[in-house]
Design a protein around this motif. Structure first.
Motif, PDB file in Angstrom:
ATOM      1  N   ILE A   8      48.002  -9.613   1.672  1.00 24.75           N
ATOM      2  CA  ILE A   8      49.011  -8.588   1.405  1.00 24.75           C
ATOM      3  C   ILE A   8      48.397  -7.487   0.547  1.00 24.75           C
ATOM      4  O   ILE A   8      47.452  -7.719  -0.207  1.00 24.75           O
ATOM      5  CB  ILE A   8      50.229  -9.243   0.722  1.00 24.75           C
ATOM      6  CG1 ILE A   8      50.936 -10.171   1.728  1.00 24.75           C
ATOM      7  CG2 ILE A   8      51.196  -8.212   0.160  1.00 24.75           C
ATOM      8  CD1 ILE A   8      52.085 -10.960   1.151  1.00 24.75           C
ATOM      9  N   LYS A 104      44.957 -15.112  -1.248  1.00 20.29           N
ATOM     10  CA  LYS A 104      46.349 -15.500  -1.493  1.00 20.29           C
ATOM     11  C   LYS A 104      46.739 -15.133  -2.921  1.00 20.29           C
ATOM     12  O   LYS A 104      46.044 -15.479  -3.875  1.00 20.29           O
ATOM     13  CB  LYS A 104      46.509 -17.003  -1.271  1.00 20.29           C
ATOM     14  CG  LYS A 104      47.931 -17.482  -1.376  1.00 20.29           C
ATOM     15  CD  LYS A 104      48.035 -18.941  -0.983  1.00 20.29           C
ATOM     16  CE  LYS A 104      49.491 -19.385  -1.038  1.00 20.29           C
ATOM     17  NZ  LYS A 104      49.658 -20.698  -0.410  1.00 20.29           N
ATOM     18  N   ASP A 106      50.331 -14.489  -5.647  1.00 14.56           N
ATOM     19  CA  ASP A 106      51.780 -14.581  -5.795  1.00 14.56           C
ATOM     20  C   ASP A 106      52.366 -13.167  -5.923  1.00 14.56           C
ATOM     21  O   ASP A 106      51.674 -12.204  -6.247  1.00 14.56           O
ATOM     22  CB  ASP A 106      52.191 -15.488  -6.952  1.00 14.56           C
ATOM     23  CG  ASP A 106      51.804 -14.961  -8.323  1.00 14.56           C
ATOM     24  OD1 ASP A 106      51.916 -13.749  -8.573  1.00 14.56           O
ATOM     25  OD2 ASP A 106      51.408 -15.781  -9.169  1.00 14.56           O
ATOM     26  N   ARG A 107      53.638 -13.091  -5.637  1.00 14.74           N
ATOM     27  CA  ARG A 107      54.313 -11.796  -5.576  1.00 14.74           C
ATOM     28  C   ARG A 107      54.248 -11.029  -6.905  1.00 14.74           C
ATOM     29  O   ARG A 107      54.114  -9.809  -6.917  1.00 14.74           O
ATOM     30  CB  ARG A 107      55.764 -11.999  -5.144  1.00 14.74           C
ATOM     31  CG  ARG A 107      56.428 -10.717  -4.755  1.00 14.74           C
ATOM     32  CD  ARG A 107      57.776 -10.998  -4.142  1.00 14.74           C
ATOM     33  NE  ARG A 107      58.403  -9.768  -3.759  1.00 14.74           N
ATOM     34  CZ  ARG A 107      59.098  -9.599  -2.677  1.00 14.74           C
ATOM     35  NH1 ARG A 107      59.270 -10.611  -1.850  1.00 14.74           N
ATOM     36  NH2 ARG A 107      59.656  -8.451  -2.406  1.00 14.74           N
ATOM     37  N   GLN A 130      55.870  -6.610   3.604  1.00 21.68           N
ATOM     38  CA  GLN A 130      54.640  -7.360   3.867  1.00 21.68           C
ATOM     39  C   GLN A 130      54.853  -8.854   3.605  1.00 21.68           C
ATOM     40  O   GLN A 130      54.390  -9.691   4.379  1.00 21.68           O
ATOM     41  CB  GLN A 130      53.485  -6.826   3.019  1.00 21.68           C
ATOM     42  CG  GLN A 130      53.017  -5.465   3.487  1.00 21.68           C
ATOM     43  CD  GLN A 130      51.518  -5.302   3.332  1.00 21.68           C
ATOM     44  OE1 GLN A 130      50.897  -5.862   2.443  1.00 21.68           O
ATOM     45  NE2 GLN A 130      50.937  -4.520   4.207  1.00 21.68           N
ATOM     46  N   CYS A 131      55.555  -9.178   2.531  1.00 20.10           N
ATOM     47  CA  CYS A 131      55.839 -10.590   2.231  1.00 20.10           C
ATOM     48  C   CYS A 131      56.688 -11.224   3.333  1.00 20.10           C
ATOM     49  O   CYS A 131      56.498 -12.397   3.671  1.00 20.10           O
ATOM     50  CB  CYS A 131      56.536 -10.714   0.881  1.00 20.10           C
ATOM     51  SG  CYS A 131      55.471 -10.363  -0.532  1.00 20.10           S
ATOM     52  N   GLU A 132      57.604 -10.454   3.899  1.00 20.71           N
ATOM     53  CA  GLU A 132      58.477 -10.969   4.953  1.00 20.71           C
ATOM     54  C   GLU A 132      57.720 -11.319   6.221  1.00 20.71           C
ATOM     55  O   GLU A 132      58.051 -12.298   6.883  1.00 20.71           O
ATOM     56  CB  GLU A 132      59.564  -9.940   5.295  1.00 20.71           C
ATOM     57  CG  GLU A 132      60.650  -9.842   4.270  1.00 20.71           C
ATOM     58  CD  GLU A 132      61.635  -8.710   4.578  1.00 20.71           C
ATOM     59  OE1 GLU A 132      61.727  -8.291   5.754  1.00 20.71           O
ATOM     60  OE2 GLU A 132      62.299  -8.259   3.642  1.00 20.71           O
ATOM     61  N   LEU A 134      54.407 -12.001   6.505  1.00 18.45           N
ATOM     62  CA  LEU A 134      53.212 -12.827   6.319  1.00 18.45           C
ATOM     63  C   LEU A 134      53.364 -14.191   6.980  1.00 18.45           C
ATOM     64  O   LEU A 134      54.324 -14.908   6.749  1.00 18.45           O
ATOM     65  CB  LEU A 134      52.920 -13.023   4.826  1.00 18.45           C
ATOM     66  CG  LEU A 134      51.768 -13.977   4.506  1.00 18.45           C
ATOM     67  CD1 LEU A 134      50.438 -13.434   5.017  1.00 18.45           C
ATOM     68  CD2 LEU A 134      51.705 -14.247   3.015  1.00 18.45           C
TER      69      LEU A 134
END
Length: 162
Positions: A8, A104, A106-107, A130-132, A134
């Motif tokens: 991301i 990887k 975390d948000r 982007q998180c949605e 992935l």
């Protein structure tokens, strides 16, 4: 060999990619360079790309990978390719010559990095989209993007024996 760094926005693909390429003496390529001006305009306005928008971008990246593999060139490529279908599109016919490294993060770390980022069209507004989309890869070397860059480069080199 092509080493594809994915993740991301804010995961450190460009930072790690440049350092890894320098350590290996290989060229570095940023997948963002293959976006059309229309895509860059959308992204800079905080509008997520659709799969239709990404199609030509993925095709250009696939063509670049095909060219590198044909020429037997070693390259470090930073490219988000967040969905499995995107990875299949860019790797079609060349999976054996490409090593995927998933940075990887975390948000919270991604938000922090994107809030501090300057001079790049991918901003914090696009993090949620982007998180949605992935789809974490099952066939990649997974590296903690929160580690120091030099440690990440060392982990990649050791794991891929490069």
């Amino acid at each position: 060999m092509v080493i594809l760094l994915m993740g991301i926005a804010g995961a450190g693909k460009t930072t790690i990619g440049r350092q890894l390429a320098a350590a290996l003496g290989w060229p570095f390529c940023d997948g963002d360079a293959y976006h059309s001006p229309a895509n860059i305009d959308k992204l800079s306005r905080g509008i997520p790309l659709t799969d239709e928008d990404r199609g030509p971008w993925l095709a250009r990246i696939h063509a670049a990978i095909r060219e590198w593999v044909t020429r037997r060139e070693s390259v470090v490529l930073a490219c988000s390719v967040l969905k499995a279908s995107y990875r299949r599109a860019v790797l079609d016919g060349h999976r054996d010559q490409v090593r995927i490294v998933y940075l990887k993060a975390d948000r919270r770390l991604l938000q922090q990095r994107l809030a501090q980022r300057t001079g790049h069209f991918m901003g914090e507004a696009l993090l949620a989209s982007q998180c949605e989309i992935l789809e974490e890869p099952a066939d990649a070397l997974v590296v903690d993007a929160g580690e120091p860059a030099t440690a990440i480069v060392g982990q990649i080199r050791a794991a891929l024996d490069v």
